[in-house]
Design a protein around this motif. Sequence first.
Motif, PDB file in Angstrom:
ATOM      1  N   MET A  20       0.825  -1.200   0.000  1.00 19.70           N
ATOM      2  CA  MET A  20       0.000   0.000   0.000  1.00 19.70           C
ATOM      3  C   MET A  20       0.863   1.256   0.000  1.00 19.70           C
ATOM      4  SD  MET A  20      -2.861   1.261   2.756  1.00 19.70           S
ATOM      5  CE  MET A  20      -3.932  -0.130   2.447  1.00 19.70           C
ATOM      6  N   LEU A  21       1.913   1.239   0.796  1.00 22.20           N
ATOM      7  CA  LEU A  21       2.814   2.387   0.885  1.00 22.20           C
ATOM      8  C   LEU A  21       3.489   2.640  -0.459  1.00 22.20           C
ATOM      9  CD1 LEU A  21       3.781   4.388   3.076  1.00 22.20           C
ATOM     10  CD2 LEU A  21       5.659   2.812   3.546  1.00 22.20           C
ATOM     11  N   LEU A  22       3.977   1.592  -1.093  1.00 23.05           N
ATOM     12  CA  LEU A  22       4.645   1.732  -2.387  1.00 23.05           C
ATOM     13  C   LEU A  22       3.684   2.216  -3.463  1.00 23.05           C
ATOM     14  CD1 LEU A  22       6.882  -1.483  -2.413  1.00 23.05           C
ATOM     15  CD2 LEU A  22       7.618   0.871  -2.009  1.00 23.05           C
ATOM     16  N   LEU A  23       2.443   1.716  -3.432  1.00 21.98           N
ATOM     17  CA  LEU A  23       1.465   2.141  -4.436  1.00 21.98           C
ATOM     18  C   LEU A  23       1.085   3.602  -4.226  1.00 21.98           C
ATOM     19  CD1 LEU A  23      -0.335   1.574  -6.825  1.00 21.98           C
ATOM     20  CD2 LEU A  23      -2.011   0.525  -5.279  1.00 21.98           C
ATOM     21  N   PHE A  24       0.940   4.025  -2.972  1.00 19.99           N
ATOM     22  CA  PHE A  24       0.654   5.434  -2.719  1.00 19.99           C
ATOM     23  C   PHE A  24       1.775   6.321  -3.241  1.00 19.99           C
ATOM     24  CE2 PHE A  24       1.055   9.147   0.202  1.00 19.99           C
ATOM     25  CZ  PHE A  24      -0.026   9.861  -0.305  1.00 19.99           C
ATOM     26  N   ARG A  25       3.019   5.867  -3.075  1.00 20.97           N
ATOM     27  CA  ARG A  25       4.150   6.646  -3.589  1.00 20.97           C
ATOM     28  C   ARG A  25       4.067   6.782  -5.104  1.00 20.97           C
ATOM     29  NH1 ARG A  25       8.833   3.996   0.382  1.00 20.97           N
ATOM     30  NH2 ARG A  25       8.063   5.054   2.252  1.00 20.97           N
ATOM     31  N   GLU A  26       3.642   5.726  -5.768  1.00 21.62           N
ATOM     32  CA  GLU A  26       3.498   5.786  -7.217  1.00 21.62           C
ATOM     33  C   GLU A  26       2.379   6.749  -7.610  1.00 21.62           C
ATOM     34  OE1 GLU A  26       5.157   3.623 -10.744  1.00 21.62           O
ATOM     35  OE2 GLU A  26       5.771   4.341  -8.778  1.00 21.62           O
ATOM     36  N   VAL A  27       1.257   6.660  -6.915  1.00 24.82           N
ATOM     37  CA  VAL A  27       0.129   7.560  -7.174  1.00 24.82           C
ATOM     38  C   VAL A  27       0.534   9.007  -6.926  1.00 24.82           C
ATOM     39  CG1 VAL A  27      -2.139   8.259  -6.295  1.00 24.82           C
ATOM     40  CG2 VAL A  27      -1.679   5.848  -6.757  1.00 24.82           C
ATOM     41  N   HIS A  28       1.285   9.243  -5.858  1.00 22.54           N
ATOM     42  CA  HIS A  28       1.736  10.598  -5.543  1.00 22.54           C
ATOM     43  C   HIS A  28       2.668  11.141  -6.623  1.00 22.54           C
ATOM     44  CE1 HIS A  28       3.038  14.096  -3.323  1.00 22.54           C
ATOM     45  NE2 HIS A  28       4.289  13.667  -3.341  1.00 22.54           N
ATOM     46  N   CYS A  29       3.573  10.297  -7.111  1.00 29.55           N
ATOM     47  CA  CYS A  29       4.464  10.729  -8.201  1.00 29.55           C
ATOM     48  C   CYS A  29       3.656  11.113  -9.432  1.00 29.55           C
ATOM     49  CB  CYS A  29       5.450   9.609  -8.545  1.00 29.55           C
ATOM     50  SG  CYS A  29       6.867   9.507  -7.435  1.00 29.55           S
ATOM     51  N   LEU A  30       2.678  10.291  -9.772  1.00 27.32           N
ATOM     52  CA  LEU A  30       1.858  10.587 -10.950  1.00 27.32           C
ATOM     53  C   LEU A  30       0.992  11.829 -10.730  1.00 27.32           C
ATOM     54  CD1 LEU A  30       0.768   7.035 -12.174  1.00 27.32           C
ATOM     55  CD2 LEU A  30       2.592   8.497 -13.036  1.00 27.32           C
ATOM     56  N   ASN A  31       0.745  12.175  -9.484  1.00 27.24           N
ATOM     57  CA  ASN A  31       0.007  13.402  -9.206  1.00 27.24           C
ATOM     58  C   ASN A  31       0.794  14.634  -9.651  1.00 27.24           C
ATOM     59  OD1 ASN A  31      -2.171  14.913  -8.281  1.00 27.24           O
ATOM     60  ND2 ASN A  31      -1.435  14.978  -6.179  1.00 27.24           N
ATOM     61  N   HIS A  32       2.111  14.525  -9.734  1.00 26.86           N
ATOM     62  CA  HIS A  32       2.921  15.632 -10.246  1.00 26.86           C
ATOM     63  C   HIS A  32       2.707  15.819 -11.750  1.00 26.86           C
ATOM     64  CE1 HIS A  32       5.036  16.732  -6.621  1.00 26.86           C
ATOM     65  NE2 HIS A  32       5.260  15.459  -6.371  1.00 26.86           N
ATOM     66  N   ILE A  33       2.358  14.754 -12.453  1.00 31.69           N
ATOM     67  CA  ILE A  33       1.984  14.885 -13.867  1.00 31.69           C
ATOM     68  C   ILE A  33       0.675  15.649 -13.973  1.00 31.69           C
ATOM     69  CG2 ILE A  33       1.208  13.598 -15.910  1.00 31.69           C
ATOM     70  CD1 ILE A  33       3.219  11.451 -15.230  1.00 31.69           C
ATOM     71  N   ILE A  34      -0.271  15.306 -13.093  1.00 28.52           N
ATOM     72  CA  ILE A  34      -1.553  16.023 -13.068  1.00 28.52           C
ATOM     73  C   ILE A  34      -1.328  17.501 -12.780  1.00 28.52           C
ATOM     74  CG2 ILE A  34      -3.782  16.233 -11.882  1.00 28.52           C
ATOM     75  CD1 ILE A  34      -3.635  13.200 -11.358  1.00 28.52           C
ATOM     76  N   LYS A  35      -0.471  17.788 -11.820  1.00 29.49           N
ATOM     77  CA  LYS A  35      -0.171  19.186 -11.473  1.00 29.49           C
ATOM     78  C   LYS A  35       0.361  19.943 -12.689  1.00 29.49           C
ATOM     79  CE  LYS A  35       3.609  20.058  -9.200  1.00 29.49           C
ATOM     80  NZ  LYS A  35       4.632  20.190  -8.126  1.00 29.49           N
ATOM     81  N   ALA A  36       1.292  19.329 -13.415  1.00 27.64           N
ATOM     82  CA  ALA A  36       1.862  19.986 -14.599  1.00 27.64           C
ATOM     83  C   ALA A  36       0.798  20.228 -15.664  1.00 27.64           C
ATOM     84  CB  ALA A  36       2.991  19.129 -15.167  1.00 27.64           C
ATOM     85  N   LEU A  37      -0.105  19.276 -15.840  1.00 29.77           N
ATOM     86  CA  LEU A  37      -1.183  19.431 -16.819  1.00 29.77           C
ATOM     87  C   LEU A  37      -2.144  20.549 -16.410  1.00 29.77           C
ATOM     88  CD1 LEU A  37      -1.988  15.673 -17.568  1.00 29.77           C
ATOM     89  CD2 LEU A  37      -0.700  17.262 -19.007  1.00 29.77           C
TER      90      LEU A  37
END
Length: 421
Positions: free
Chosen positions: A392-409
């Motif tokens: 769960m912790l590792l998956l949240f980290r992945e989701v959080h990283c991809l949230n930076h793509i959302i931020k840029a968009l």
Amino acid sequence: MNVCTRYQCETCETLIDCRIGFSNREVQPLQFACPECGERISFTLGSNDLEGATEIKEFKAPFTGENVFIDLHLDFPTRFGEYKQGDTTFMHVVSEIGQESFADLSRRLELLNQLGEHHRTLKRLASQYMKGNVKGFEKVIKSLEKLEFIKLKSHKAQDVIAALYSATSIMSSPLTVYEHSKELSSEMPKVLLSLYTDHQDNLNEFFDSLLSTGFLKNVHHETLSLYPKLIKLEVPLRPALYYDYKAEEFGNVPARVSTTNFESCNNVYKDLAEVYSRQLVLVAGLNNLIKRGDFNKFSAEVLLNKKGHLIKDFTSLDKYADVDLGRKLAALDDCFFKLEEEAIDNQLRNGIAHYKYNYDEATQIITYSSAKEGLNRDKTIKISLMEFLRKMLLLFREVHCLNHIIKALLFHSVLILKRPV
């Protein structure tokens, strides 16, 4: 500080010797299962709320080994086995990971203490943003001034987004790896600038599809909704952080968790996987633009089956959005974003989603199946609760990283395209 006590299970009358290490968290809920009958025994330090057992207050110390022994600590993995005087959980952890790593872990745990106290307010912050209530959003920010991390310069869209991402950054910081987030956050504007220069028309079409359908807004809100859920689970996730500093050697007798059970947190993993799957649509569109200049164009290796026929699911990004998670991952050729393969266990996600699992509370072992087996459930996989929390912790980290793509968009849409999200 540590205390030693003895419990007697209310169901089978087994005597259990217990050493409890104190955390810095103000409220410390603890629980474990009787090793004989599986009865859940729970209590909060300093409160008279013991359930599932009776405390035996008069016993001769130290423990002599005739009873089951448990070392309980809110912040670290629970240990079962032989009682050794002075070999407390705190001393064991420091000797395992060293003073420097322990100091860093303590810093993260203290930040979790602060965030946990403000869970309801942080949830309101997210909900007011998603409602588009800027005045309500600003009011919640002012109520969090004690944390000193969120500032709202103005009611302009870009400033509201900036304030929001300050909040998600601090909410995630104890649970994530800063260097990973920093790298993607700094690289994404460069990626979009390159695409704007080389493939402006198709990039604009990509944004048209994301904005006209509301997909970008929806996945943005879905991602945002996860942060308060993870903060709500900060107590069971605490011992999982220990394995950031030590190799994940769970062993035949896995380390256990002192404060929760599988049913209390399994749906959050499912939610993380669902949002991650949606985020991959953005990754795929950008990857197609980078590799082929067209957000709808997947590689020929993915697009054609072994007989050379088109696979309809990969003929457009819209169709790709409906593909299941496992096939989504396989369709990303030489992806610009390095996917963490250990972050997602699609079989586990399917097992939870279809309620095809069993949980043994005494051993904290999860047995699950994701195969289509009709009436049978022969093909099963076993993991411990601690391993699950690490996933769960590792998956949240992945989701959080991809949230930076959302931020840029989002910033590209507001600042470059001058279009609201």
